[in-house]
Design an enzyme around this catalytic site. Structure first.
Site, PDB file in Angstrom:
ATOM      1  N   LYS A 131       0.846  -1.201   0.000  1.00  0.00           N
ATOM      2  CA  LYS A 131       0.000   0.000   0.000  1.00  0.00           C
ATOM      3  C   LYS A 131       0.880   1.249   0.000  1.00  0.00           C
ATOM      4  O   LYS A 131       1.938   1.277   0.652  1.00  0.00           O
ATOM      5  CB  LYS A 131      -0.914  -0.035   1.239  1.00  0.00           C
ATOM      6  CG  LYS A 131      -1.994   1.036   1.253  1.00  0.00           C
ATOM      7  CD  LYS A 131      -2.940   0.848   2.444  1.00  0.00           C
ATOM      8  CE  LYS A 131      -3.979   1.964   2.525  1.00  0.00           C
ATOM      9  NZ  LYS A 131      -4.921   1.806   3.642  1.00  0.00           N
ATOM     10  N   SER A 142      -9.899   2.291   2.801  1.00  0.00           N
ATOM     11  CA  SER A 142      -8.954   2.989   1.954  1.00  0.00           C
ATOM     12  C   SER A 142      -8.010   2.059   1.210  1.00  0.00           C
ATOM     13  O   SER A 142      -7.356   2.468   0.262  1.00  0.00           O
ATOM     14  CB  SER A 142      -8.122   3.947   2.818  1.00  0.00           C
ATOM     15  OG  SER A 142      -7.324   3.222   3.743  1.00  0.00           O
ATOM     16  N   SER A 144     -10.514  -0.022   7.056  1.00  0.00           N
ATOM     17  CA  SER A 144      -9.893   0.109   5.726  1.00  0.00           C
ATOM     18  C   SER A 144      -9.206  -1.143   5.202  1.00  0.00           C
ATOM     19  O   SER A 144      -8.746  -1.151   4.071  1.00  0.00           O
ATOM     20  CB  SER A 144      -8.890   1.265   5.721  1.00  0.00           C
ATOM     21  OG  SER A 144      -9.574   2.486   5.728  1.00  0.00           O
TER      22      SER A 144
END
Length: 491
Positions: free
Chosen positions: A76, A154, A178
């Site tokens: 990420k 997210s 998330s």
């Protein structure tokens, strides 16, 4: 089956038997990423690094190789990776290439993992749909009509990449859901560990008392393998717990006879779709059939979780994001004649931060301001303590894990929430934020499809530091559900 479609456990076994080389496995993933461009999951590709690491992993095979030797992963975009763009999907960090490696990525590389590149996400991890990214929307590989669907947020890029077999696993972070919400939206497994189990050092901060990194994988076994490599005490993170990391994979016995599973009555939300209700009932049945005792429980302060979360998280964000001022790194606005330092701060932040980040920074600054600190922030902290106490009492009464829905719906279309009240988007976190507020471990497991053919997940919440027990419960649920559906390849 292409090599990129393997699970981490399957790839590990194939590599050990010499049926596959790490370079071939890595090339299969890079080819899949290339074909998967329409998903916009990977935003900074690192093929040279990946192939260098792959060749090194091939040379290391056999004795003494790490637990993840040769396993290609996506990272990420808010994990700092040395010499590789780490932007947290924000224009304000454009051009930022850290001179250091986050503890999590360092641990993964020590275990032999291969980094394919950096993954799309909501800007500064603020969002539930991956629509606030400076790279544009990530797209869910699941498609049932002509719409493009959200992969959740997210960690939307991480979820899309794993679900589409672009990588064997990915890192995510979870501040209010998330990891778990995008996992549920894409039919994969995502675990948020206990707060302090995984180091936050070198991860771009959103809300420091809530953020936790965790794995996003194709199976529960893979989540156990990857979490084992990510977890552990780190003296560089003052909130990291000095607690031994058990062998999570060895804990997957598949035996939960006599365990008590709590069903919180407060999670039966008004207007909850019948499909979610039915899925939850099915989950209860499956765990009961495996020998667990199903117990109705009460978590009375649940209804205050969302408002408390959306006071605490923006407050911490406004404080954390004060460092992005255009002085030391990242974007700096062009200044006019006569502009001073304050103009530089204001212009840089106005240009660099997207609308959702600006909204949360302003909310956070407001709730921390002199006249409102007690009315909002302090009150929210007290509510948080009550939410944690609810869970403590339930666990003290002998409950081993808690079963809830993961999301209030299946994936929605990109752009469909654009004109809605932002609070509607925040409601996506209704089942997940309590876990962050209480610092507990939580996992999302894919259990079925809705009437449209989109994946739905259930969430299991565990006792503090009992990721091993939680993963075993999740393993039982996964086996009973037998979810093997994959998105039809349209990209």
């Amino acid at each position: 089956m292409n090599a990129n479609e393997l699970t981490i456990a399957e790839a590990r076994d194939a590599l050990a038997k010499g049926e596959l080389s790490v370079v071939d496995l890595t090339m299969a993933c890079l080819t899949a990423i290339d074909a998967g461009t329409p998903l916009n999951a990977f935003v900074h590709l690192t093929p040279e690094i990946a192939l260098d690491q792959a060749r090194a992993a091939d040379a290391r095979r056999g004795e003494g190789a790490g637990a993840l030797n040769g396993i290609p992963l996506g990272i990420k975009d808010l994990f700092c990776t040395r010499g590789v763009a780490s932007q947290a999907a924000s224009n304000i960090l454009k051009g930022f290439k850290p001179e250091y490696e986050s503890t999590v990525t360092s641990k993964l590389f020590e275990a032999g993992a291969v980094m394919l590149g950096k993954l799309n996400m909501d800007e500064f991890a603020m969002g539930s749909s991956n629509e606030t990214s400076c790279y544009g929307d990530a797209v869910n590989p699941w498609k049932v009509d002509d719409r493009k669907l959200t992969p959740g947020g997210s960690s939307g890029g991480s979820a899309a990449a794993v679900a589409a077999d672009l990588c064997l696993g990915a890192t995510g972070t979870d501040t209010g859901g998330s990891i778990r919400q995008p996992a549920a939206f894409t039919g994969i497994v995502g675990i948020k560990p206990t707060y302090g189990r995984v180091s936050r050092w070198g991860i771009v901060a959103f809300a420091s008392s809530l953020d936790q990194a965790g794995p996003m994988t194709k199976t529960v076994r893979d989540a156990a393998i990857l979490l084992g490599a990510m977890a552990g005490h780190d003296p560089k993170d003052s909130t990291s717990a000095d607690i031994p990391v058990p062998d999570f994979e060895a804990a997957l016995t598949g035996d939960i006879r006599g365990k008590k599973i709590g069903i919180p009555r407060e999670y039966r939300m008004e207007g909850m779709p019948a499909e979610i209700e039915a899925l939850w009932a099915k989950g209860r049945e499956m765990l009961a059939d495996a020998g667990a005792e199903i117990v109705d429980i009460s978590l009375p302060h649940t209804k205050y979780a969302l408002p408390a979360y959306y006071v605490i998280a923006p407050a911490e964000a406004s404080s954390n994001l004060a460092r992005y001022d255009g002085v030391r790194y990242g974007h700096r606005a062009k200044l006019g004649q006569g502009d001073g330092i304050v103009d530089m701060y204001e212009k840089t932040r106005a240009e660099g931060f997207g609308k959702e980040v600006q909204r949360r920074v302003m909310i956070g600054t407001y709730v921390l301001s002199a006249g409102f600190y007690d009315a909002y922030y302090n009150r929210a902290r007290k509510v948080r303590a009550l939410i944690k106490r609810d869970f403590d009492q339930v666990f003290a009464e002998g409950i081993d894990a808690i079963l809830t829905p993961a999301t209030p719906s299946s994936a929605f279309g990109l752009g469909e929430m654009a004109h809605a009240d932002p609070v509607e988007m925040y409601l996506n976190d209704v089942f997940t934020v309590t876990v962050n507020l209480a610092g507990l471990p939580g996992i999302s497991v894919p259990v079925g499809l809705d009437a449209k053919g989109l994946p739905l997940g259930l969430q299991l919440i565990g006792r503090p530091w009992d990721e091993a027990g939680l993963l075993n419960h999740a393993h039982v649920l996964e086996q009973a559900a037998g979810f093997v559906e994959k998105p039809r390849k349209w990209w």
